[in-house]
Every structure is written in structure tokens, then in C-alpha cells.
Design an enzyme around this catalytic site. Structure first.
Site, PDB file in Angstrom:
ATOM      1  N   GLU A  90       0.857  -1.184   0.001  1.00 47.78           N
ATOM      2  CA  GLU A  90       0.016  -0.009  -0.106  1.00 47.78           C
ATOM      3  C   GLU A  90       0.794   1.198   0.088  1.00 47.78           C
ATOM      4  OE1 GLU A  90      -2.033  -3.539   1.809  1.00 47.78           O
ATOM      5  OE2 GLU A  90      -0.115  -2.635   2.216  1.00 47.78           O
TER       6      GLU A  90
ATOM      7  N   TYR B 118      10.245 -13.350   5.194  1.00 48.29           N
ATOM      8  CA  TYR B 118       9.595 -12.451   5.861  1.00 48.29           C
ATOM      9  C   TYR B 118      10.107 -12.589   7.375  1.00 48.29           C
ATOM     10  CZ  TYR B 118       5.985 -11.775   2.335  1.00 48.29           C
ATOM     11  OH  TYR B 118       5.247 -11.274   1.243  1.00 48.29           O
TER      12      TYR B 118
ATOM     13  N   ARG C 148       8.480 -10.220  10.226  1.00 49.40           N
ATOM     14  CA  ARG C 148       7.344  -9.205  10.409  1.00 49.40           C
ATOM     15  C   ARG C 148       6.550  -9.492  11.451  1.00 49.40           C
ATOM     16  NH1 ARG C 148       4.580  -9.374   4.592  1.00 49.40           N
ATOM     17  NH2 ARG C 148       3.615  -7.234   5.230  1.00 49.40           N
TER      18      ARG C 148
ATOM     19  N   ASP D 137       1.708  -3.657  -7.503  1.00 52.17           N
ATOM     20  CA  ASP D 137       1.346  -2.321  -6.971  1.00 52.17           C
ATOM     21  C   ASP D 137       1.272  -1.149  -7.746  1.00 52.17           C
ATOM     22  OD1 ASP D 137       1.033  -3.689  -4.468  1.00 52.17           O
ATOM     23  OD2 ASP D 137       3.394  -3.424  -4.210  1.00 52.17           O
TER      24      ASP D 137
END
Length: 343
Positions: free
Chosen positions: A36, A104, A106, A284
Site C-alpha cells: 500500500e 519475512y 514481520r 502495486d
């Protein structure tokens, strides 16, 4: 230009230099990235007022992440500070027949511990035109899942257009978990962005006999998928990216779009053959290009062509952010892209 809100996680990206393997490198290139956030940066580059909502730890790493989007014109007014850590992902960039790999780190990141009531969503969406989220955010855990629901409800109440890139991530949740969460959320979505894997694993819809790894696309299968998604969920627009993976270094890239504005059947874009510099963030950049196209173009075909050209250019740029201008994308749409030096 539009007032656009995106909501999700931004992470520290640590990538191996010059296609080296994690096992052999002694250094990592540090950048900041997240689905995002990538969309917000691209839209700001196109001239929109992009607002990014996230939560960052109140330390130097969090500040660096914040500044990484602010420097490109993204509004950081809605970024919360708090939590213990910033999420990290390690990227081993593939080449030829060796694929890229993502690892990852996270768990328990600041945004994954973000409560939905930490944000005044009604105030955020006041006067805004568009809200974009992806399937990555609800995959981070129960708290961001509730925050996505609250954001979608507030956006719809404010009359804001909502887009979702399904973005299934197998390292974050299972197909069963994804479908149980994503299917109910589709009632808030106006514009759905997907590829064949996302549609299958996030929503349970298949795209015919397409074999992406074998670089074979079933156009009719994709058309049926677009029509089925639109009929099932009542989307205004369905966009499906079409990637032909000849290797990690060479892809075919195009897309299909279905809406009710100009056509009763899905339309197909120009197809580009891409020598890839950095594939991460390609989807994206397509999403951002599509949002820009739907907000500014007169017809469906032009909106789709802009989105595909925007994403094509992103594949030539290191890092997740698509640092291209509206003028550069328009030039590619018109010329087809010879790649000649501009003097």
C-alpha cells in the site's frame, strides 16, 4: 487529481546486491517498501494527493520509513507512532531460471498490533475520493483484519470508491483463512484487482487452463474469470494482470479489464516483453496506474493501457517504489517504448 487513502504495512527491505544469494552475500541493500505504501508513492508521483495510513515504531528506523514515503510527496498525517518494531523482508533477487525469494521477519510488527479504534476513519475519509487496500493487511492478524473492516465501512459510508488488490501471500496465511476473511470483505469493494493465483486462493475462483509458469495464457479463461467475479460480487470493475513467466529475467506483461462503462465484455491491453531489473512492486504499480487511469481517463481502454505501461516501467527500476512520472508513462503508451537514450 484525486484524494486517495491507502492502508497497510511498510517494511524494511533488505535485498542482495547484483543477484547474489543470501548464503553468499556480506551486505544487503536497505530500502523501505510495502504494497500500500508502493501504491501511495506511485500515485503521488502521478500528481495525486496520496495519504498513507500505517503504524510505525517511535525510533530512528520508524522515522526513516516515514521519511521514505514523505520524500516523494505522500501525506504522512495519518501515520501512527507506536509499537516495538518495523517489519523486515529479505529479498534474494533471482535471474534466468533461478526465481527470486522473499523471507519475512514481520511478526509482532507495529502495524500488526494496531487496534481499529486507534484511527478516526470517518475523519480520514472526509473529502476523499478513493481508498485502496490489499489482501496482505488482513493476513497480518486479527487486529489489522478488524482495522480493514472498519476502514472499508467508513469509506463506503463516506461515498468513497474502494479498490482491493487481492495479493494472496502463502507465507502469511492459508487458502482457507484467506477465503474466510476475503469473501465477506468483497461487499465493500468497487474495483477488484487480481491475477489468476490471487483469485483462486483468496476467493476460490479459477482461470481456465492458464499455465503461467509455462507462459501459456488462456484468454477465454481469464475473460470468464473476470465476468464471474463481477457477477458474484457486483464489482464495478475487475482488472486481471496477465504475466507470462519465461524466466525470472524475462516476462510477458499485459492485463484485462471488465466494467460497464464502455464495454460489455473484458478488454485486453497492449502486451510488453520485459527484461526485468526488479519485479517486486510490479503489481502495486499496476494498481496505482489503474486508479490513476480510472480517475482521469475518458474510457476503459485508456485506463487499462496506462496501468500496464506504468507497471512495465516499474520492472526497470530497483526497489519497490515506481518512481515514474505521468509524462513518462504517457510517452510509453504512445510510443511502445524503444528504450532509446533521450538527449
Amino acid at each position: 487529481m484525486g484524494q486517495i487513502v491507502t492502508f497497510g504495512e511498510i517494511m524494511l527491505r533488505l535485498s542482495t546486491p547484483e543477484h547474489s544469494r543470501i548464503l553468499q552475500t556480506d551486505i544487503f541493500e536497505a530500502r523501505y517498501a510495502g504494497g500500500e505504501a508502493n501504491v501511495a508513492v506511485s500515485l503521488a508521483m502521478f500528481g495525486h494527493q496520496a495519504h498513507f495510513v500505517t503504524r510505525l515504531p517511535e525510533n530512528e528506523v520508524g522515522e526513516a520509513a516515514l521519511q521514505s514515503v514523505r520524500r516523494y510527496g505522500v501525506s504522512t498525517d495519518y501515520i501512527l507512532r507506536g509499537g516495538d518494531r518495523l517489519g523486515i523482508y529479505f529479498l534474494e533477487s533471482g535471474a534466468s531460471q533461478r526465481p527470486s525469494k522473499v523471507i519475512y521477519d514481520r511478526a509482532d510488527s507495529a502495524v500488526s498490533q494496531m487496534e481499529s479504534n486507534m484511527v478516526d476513519w470517518d475523519a480520514i475519509f472526509d473529502g476523499k475520493d478513493w481508498f485502496h487496500w490489499t489482501g496482505i493487511t488482513p493476513a497480518l492478524g486479527e487486529k489489522p483484519r478488524k482495522a480493514v473492516i472498519a476502514a472499508c465501512k467508513a469509506a463506503k459510508n463516506a461515498g468513497v470508491t474502494v479498490s482491493c488488490d487481492l495479493n494472496f501471500r502463502s507465507k502469511l496465511w492459508t487458502e482457507e483463512e484467506a477465503q474466510a476473511t476475503m469473501n465477506p470483505l468483497m461487499e465493500y469493494v468497487d474495483v477488484c484487482i487480481a491475477n489468476e493465483e490471487d483469485a483462486q486462493k483468496s476467493l476460490g475462483f479459477e482461470a481456465g487452463d492458464t499455465d503461467v509458469e509455462g507462459a501459456e495464457l488462456d484468454d477465454e479463461g481469464y475473460s470468464t474469470l473476470a465476468r464471474s467475479l463481477k457477477k458474484e460480487y457486483g464489482f464495478d470493475t475487475v482488472a486481471i494482470t496477465l504475466r507470462e513467466s519465461f524466466s525470472a529475467s524475462m516476462n510477458g506483461w499485459s492485463a484485462m479489464l471488465h466494467d460497464d462503462k464502455d464495454c460489455k465484455e473484458p478488454v485486453r491491453s497492449t502486451r510488453y516483453e520485459i527484461d526485468i531489473v526488479d519485479r517486486v512492486g510490479g503489481g502495486d504499480s499496476f494498481a496505482a496506474g489503474l486508479i490513476h487511469g480510472l480517475l482521469t481517463k475518458d474510457n476503459t481502454q485508456d485506463a487499462l493501457e496506462y496501468a500496464v505501461a506504468s507497471s512495465c516501467l516499474k520492472h526497470s527500476i530497483p526497489g519497490d517504489f515506481n518512481l515514474t512520472s505521468e509524462e513518462e508513462v504517457e510517452k510509453l503508451v504512445k510510443s511502445g517504448g524503444s528504450g532509446r537514450v533521450e538527449r
